[in-house]
Write a protein that holds these residues in place. Structure first.
Motif, PDB file in Angstrom:
ATOM      1  N   THR A 578       0.831  -1.210   0.000  1.00 43.87           N
ATOM      2  CA  THR A 578       0.000   0.000   0.000  1.00 43.87           C
ATOM      3  C   THR A 578       0.859   1.251   0.000  1.00 43.87           C
ATOM      4  OG1 THR A 578      -0.150  -0.059   2.420  1.00 43.87           O
ATOM      5  CG2 THR A 578      -1.938  -1.113   1.192  1.00 43.87           C
ATOM      6  N   ASN A 579       0.339   2.289  -0.640  1.00 46.00           N
ATOM      7  CA  ASN A 579       1.054   3.565  -0.714  1.00 46.00           C
ATOM      8  C   ASN A 579       0.027   4.674  -0.907  1.00 46.00           C
ATOM      9  OD1 ASN A 579       2.399   5.875  -2.092  1.00 46.00           O
ATOM     10  ND2 ASN A 579       4.219   4.610  -1.816  1.00 46.00           N
ATOM     11  N   ALA A 580      -0.152   5.509   0.096  1.00 44.40           N
ATOM     12  CA  ALA A 580      -1.195   6.540   0.061  1.00 44.40           C
ATOM     13  C   ALA A 580      -0.971   7.525  -1.088  1.00 44.40           C
ATOM     14  CB  ALA A 580      -1.248   7.283   1.399  1.00 44.40           C
ATOM     15  N   GLU A 581       0.288   7.888  -1.315  1.00 43.85           N
ATOM     16  CA  GLU A 581       0.577   8.866  -2.369  1.00 43.85           C
ATOM     17  C   GLU A 581       0.262   8.296  -3.751  1.00 43.85           C
ATOM     18  OE1 GLU A 581       4.268  11.706  -3.798  1.00 43.85           O
ATOM     19  OE2 GLU A 581       4.299  10.866  -1.775  1.00 43.85           O
ATOM     20  N   ARG A 582       0.597   7.010  -3.956  1.00 52.72           N
ATOM     21  CA  ARG A 582       0.326   6.381  -5.258  1.00 52.72           C
ATOM     22  C   ARG A 582      -1.178   6.273  -5.503  1.00 52.72           C
ATOM     23  NH1 ARG A 582       3.300   1.624  -4.929  1.00 52.72           N
ATOM     24  NH2 ARG A 582       1.522   0.301  -4.476  1.00 52.72           N
ATOM     25  N   LEU A 583      -1.942   5.890  -4.458  1.00 48.52           N
ATOM     26  CA  LEU A 583      -3.392   5.798  -4.619  1.00 48.52           C
ATOM     27  C   LEU A 583      -3.984   7.185  -4.889  1.00 48.52           C
ATOM     28  CD1 LEU A 583      -5.892   3.947  -4.611  1.00 48.52           C
ATOM     29  CD2 LEU A 583      -6.169   4.472  -2.180  1.00 48.52           C
ATOM     30  N   ALA A 584      -3.470   8.216  -4.206  1.00 46.85           N
ATOM     31  CA  ALA A 584      -3.951   9.586  -4.416  1.00 46.85           C
ATOM     32  C   ALA A 584      -3.717  10.032  -5.859  1.00 46.85           C
ATOM     33  CB  ALA A 584      -3.255  10.546  -3.449  1.00 46.85           C
ATOM     34  N   ARG A 585      -2.521   9.751  -6.359  1.00 52.50           N
ATOM     35  CA  ARG A 585      -2.175  10.132  -7.737  1.00 52.50           C
ATOM     36  C   ARG A 585      -3.080   9.413  -8.743  1.00 52.50           C
ATOM     37  NH1 ARG A 585       2.910   9.237  -6.972  1.00 52.50           N
ATOM     38  NH2 ARG A 585       2.945   7.188  -7.964  1.00 52.50           N
ATOM     39  N   THR A 586      -3.288   8.115  -8.521  1.00 48.53           N
ATOM     40  CA  THR A 586      -4.131   7.314  -9.416  1.00 48.53           C
ATOM     41  C   THR A 586      -5.585   7.760  -9.338  1.00 48.53           C
ATOM     42  OG1 THR A 586      -2.626   5.470  -8.968  1.00 48.53           O
ATOM     43  CG2 THR A 586      -4.689   4.947 -10.083  1.00 48.53           C
ATOM     44  N   LEU A 587      -6.027   8.122  -8.136  1.00 46.66           N
ATOM     45  CA  LEU A 587      -7.409   8.584  -7.959  1.00 46.66           C
ATOM     46  C   LEU A 587      -7.648   9.879  -8.731  1.00 46.66           C
ATOM     47  CD1 LEU A 587     -10.186   8.349  -6.623  1.00 46.66           C
ATOM     48  CD2 LEU A 587      -9.237   9.423  -4.569  1.00 46.66           C
ATOM     49  N   ARG A 588      -6.685  10.797  -8.677  1.00 46.86           N
ATOM     50  CA  ARG A 588      -6.803  12.050  -9.457  1.00 46.86           C
ATOM     51  C   ARG A 588      -6.984  11.739 -10.944  1.00 46.86           C
ATOM     52  NH1 ARG A 588      -2.321  13.880  -6.417  1.00 46.86           N
ATOM     53  NH2 ARG A 588      -2.758  15.573  -4.975  1.00 46.86           N
ATOM     54  N   ASP A 589      -6.126  10.869 -11.463  1.00 49.17           N
ATOM     55  CA  ASP A 589      -6.191  10.511 -12.891  1.00 49.17           C
ATOM     56  C   ASP A 589      -7.524   9.836 -13.225  1.00 49.17           C
ATOM     57  OD1 ASP A 589      -3.628  11.463 -13.142  1.00 49.17           O
ATOM     58  OD2 ASP A 589      -2.669   9.491 -13.079  1.00 49.17           O
ATOM     59  N   THR A 590      -7.962   8.938 -12.339  1.00 47.25           N
ATOM     60  CA  THR A 590      -9.208   8.193 -12.562  1.00 47.25           C
ATOM     61  C   THR A 590     -10.409   9.139 -12.601  1.00 47.25           C
ATOM     62  OG1 THR A 590      -8.258   6.248 -11.479  1.00 47.25           O
ATOM     63  CG2 THR A 590     -10.660   6.338 -11.644  1.00 47.25           C
ATOM     64  N   MET A 591     -10.434  10.101 -11.691  1.00 51.53           N
ATOM     65  CA  MET A 591     -11.526  11.084 -11.676  1.00 51.53           C
ATOM     66  C   MET A 591     -11.575  11.840 -13.012  1.00 51.53           C
ATOM     67  SD  MET A 591     -13.060  11.111  -8.551  1.00 51.53           S
ATOM     68  CE  MET A 591     -13.586  12.755  -8.074  1.00 51.53           C
ATOM     69  N   CYS A 592     -10.405  12.193 -13.533  1.00 49.44           N
ATOM     70  CA  CYS A 592     -10.347  12.905 -14.823  1.00 49.44           C
ATOM     71  C   CYS A 592     -10.835  12.016 -15.959  1.00 49.44           C
ATOM     72  CB  CYS A 592      -8.922  13.386 -15.108  1.00 49.44           C
ATOM     73  SG  CYS A 592      -8.364  14.669 -13.962  1.00 49.44           S
ATOM     74  N   HIS A 593     -10.493  10.711 -15.906  1.00 47.71           N
ATOM     75  CA  HIS A 593     -10.932   9.781 -16.944  1.00 47.71           C
ATOM     76  C   HIS A 593     -12.454   9.594 -16.902  1.00 47.71           C
ATOM     77  CE1 HIS A 593      -6.636   7.965 -16.843  1.00 47.71           C
ATOM     78  NE2 HIS A 593      -6.706   9.024 -17.615  1.00 47.71           N
ATOM     79  N   LEU A 594     -13.016   9.542 -15.707  1.00 45.04           N
ATOM     80  CA  LEU A 594     -14.480   9.424 -15.583  1.00 45.04           C
ATOM     81  C   LEU A 594     -15.166  10.681 -16.117  1.00 45.04           C
ATOM     82  CD1 LEU A 594     -14.797   7.761 -12.040  1.00 45.04           C
ATOM     83  CD2 LEU A 594     -15.314   6.689 -14.233  1.00 45.04           C
TER      84      LEU A 594
END
Length: 602
Positions: A578-594
């Protein structure tokens, strides 16, 4: 048993009600025991995206055997229905006992929840004390509204919500025990406490907040008393007694008994435990960069930043601890065994609103008694306990990764424009982000209120569903085409409290634990790697923060506003996966893709 999200539909009405009217609105219906078949079907649906087909078939047979007529399930269901007829709420006491009081983990990170609020515009101790005085007055004003029955009634989808938890917020404290803790409520006594606890530089003070005639002290009176406390609490070599409360519960329970052998310690601990609430006057948060300041600020409220920072200014057992830093940072740390988020959010809404108004009241010219400093007698054993607690807390704090960020591309208005629930939209984004980081889906729980029932606490809304899994697998695979409904993907069904109730009913009746609960599928289904919660404070940009439920998991809190969404993500550094920063970065990108999916550009 329908679950509603804690915030989305709660409305606060402006008119005030009398105490008798309030009692009427508090007369909410008892919490029903859901039909057994509905829960078992919901359980199997929850397992579909998580188990391979052969394991799912095995569990399906086990569940069918448990639920068949004449089987163990209907017998336990009958016992639960009888319990529901005889008790105010058939599950809440059991839930609090299992989820909180029997847990032996330290309270900071694992049980306490923090709400970090927008930084105030000051950076010196004088303004810190002025604001702290107003905050105390605001909380006392809220308490007065509870006492006089003037608290605004909350509704959810036209139904009034249970208000039983509000009086329990004050003068309450969790007490450590050898096998389980208990909650002490001192506000119910004939002579209710009239003091709060103020702590600065690890030194505790008893501050009376009512005048001798019973009237609440004014802000200027409180401010004068805080100045006196400051003059008595310069940095010294005082031991940080509050650190003891951060220990593993069994360890703290043993130290607690040693501490209370001394009469002076007994009196000091009793004053902290019985106080209406605590005020922590913190030294400034170390500012590294603007980007990391929000994360540092949230962590500061959650655990105090470590033994060389402000962790000694906490008494983690206390239900309500308001934190005000010299740098303008502030927030609330609360212990969830007494109450989860929604009642606390209502209190904070009131505090924020109150703090924006000028104070018209003039201080009566009365001499006030000096705030009483609380002293401790520290022998060699207690000194050793404190040193161990300091080491363990610093290890825990260094192990927790906190990542707070504000997603500014869009807010809850976007999903609303497409007839979607903002909460469902964010939940799907979280599942998709998790899948992109870990290449698998995981059991996730979103916390929902049950306060539409008498004595109700919370339930979990589970994800992903089978439809959600299909969407996640298809999203990054252009060869898959299908019609997907967000609403269907996150149509939460409350099954967890009922399953827990069935298990505990078996224990209550002296039976061995049913096979369905010994099955590996049940262990997997309740190993929530994604714990989520929506912040309920409506009046400002704030962020809630707590630790993951499991060592290899995340906790994600979010506060959706019209045009932006505030997130906090926590994970443990000791877990390599687990890595909070990596999940945060991926979540930002995912929100943009949605967003691109909903608003494709030509």
């Amino acid at each position: 048993d329908v679950c509603f999200h804690t915030c989305c539909h709660a409305k606060r009405l402006k008119p005030c009600y009398t105490l008798s009217e309030l009692c009427f609105f508090s007369s909410v219906p008892p919490q029903p025991v859901p039909p057994l078949a509905q829960t078992l079907q919901g359980y199997l649906r929850a397992l579909e995206p998580l188990l391979p087909p052969e394991e799912l078939s095995h569990t399906r047979r086990m569940v069918h055997d448990f639920g068949r007529p004449g089987g163990l399930g209907p017998q336990l269901q009958e016992g639960l229905e009888k319990r529901a007829r005889l008790n105010k709420n058939w599950i809440s006491d059991w839930w609090v006992q299992r989820a909180y009081l029997e847990s032996r983990q330290p309270l900071p990170v694992h049980s306490n929840a923090a709400i970090s609020l927008p930084r105030r515009d000051f950076n010196d101790w004088r303004s810190q004390l002025v604001f702290a005085s107003r905050l105390i007055a605001a909380v006392l004003d809220f308490k007065a509204k509870i006492n006089t029955g003037q608290l605004q009634v909350e509704f959810m989808r036209g139904k009034p919500l249970c208000k039983e938890l509000y009086p329990l917020l004050f003068s309450s404290c969790r007490i450590p025990g050898p096998k389980h803790d208990y909650i002490a409520h001192y506000g119910r006594s004939r002579r209710s406490p009239t003091h709060i606890t103020v702590v600065r530089n690890y030194q505790f003070f008893q501050l009376e907040v009512y005048n001798s005639d019973g009237s609440r002290m004014t802000e200027s009176q409180i401010h004068g008393q805080l100045l006196r406390i400051r003059s008595q609490s310069w940095k010294t070599d005082k031991e940080p007694m509050g650190i003891l409360t951060s220990e593993h519960r069994h360890t703290w329970g043993e130290a607690y008994n040693r501490l209370l052998r001394d009469k002076l310690n007994q009196e000091s601990v009793r004053m902290i435990e019985t106080g209406l609430f605590s005020l922590c006057l913190d030294s400034p948060v170390m500012r590294i960069s603007d980007e990391k300041y929000a994360s540092r600020k949230a962590a500061q409220v959650l655990h105090g930043g470590g033994t060389f920072s402000n962790s000694g200014n906490r008494w983690f057992d206390k239900t309500l601890q308001f934190v005000v830093g010299e740098d303008g940072s502030w927030g609330l740390l609360y212990e969830q065994a007494t109450a989860e988020g929604p009642p606390v959010a209502t209190l904070l809404d009131h505090v924020i609103e109150y703090c924006e108004k000028p104070d018209p009241k003039r201080a009566p010219l009365l001499p006030l008694p000096m705030p009483k400093k609380l002293y401790f007698h520290i022998d060699r054993e207690i000194k050793r306990d404190i040193e161990h607690a300091k080491q363990n807390l610093d290890i825990l704090i260094n192990d927790l990764d906190v990542n707070v960020f504000n997603f500014k591309k869009f807010g809850k208005n976007l999903p609303k424009q497409h007839q979607m629930s903002p909460n469902s939209f964010i939940q799907v984004a979280l599942q998709l982000a998790y899948y992109r980081v870990h290449s698998e889906v995981c059991p996730a729980c979103d916390i929902a209120t049950q306060r539409m029932f008498r004595g109700g606490r919370t339930e979990y809304i589970r994800s992903p569903t089978k439809q959600g899994l299909q969407f996640i697998l298809a999203f990054d695979n252009p060869s898959v085409s299908f019609h997907f409904s967000f609403v269907q993907a996150l149509n939460g069904h409350g099954i967890d409290r009922h399953l827990l109730g069935l298990k505990l009913q078996a224990i209550e009746e002296g039976m061995s634990i049913p096979k369905i609960f010994m099955d590996t599928a049940y262990g997997l289904a309740t190993h929530f790697k994604l714990r989520t919660g929506q912040v309920c404070v409506c009046l400002c940009l704030n962020v809630m923060c707590f630790g993951p439920l499991v060592p290899d998991g995340y906790a994600v809190c979010y506060n959706p506003q019209a045009d932006h969404i505030h997130f906090s993500i926590t994970a443990f550094n000791c877990c390599e996966d687990t890595n909070a920063e990596r999940l945060a970065r991926t979540l930002r990108d995912t929100m943009c893709h949605l967003q691109e999916m909903l608003q494709p550009t030509v």
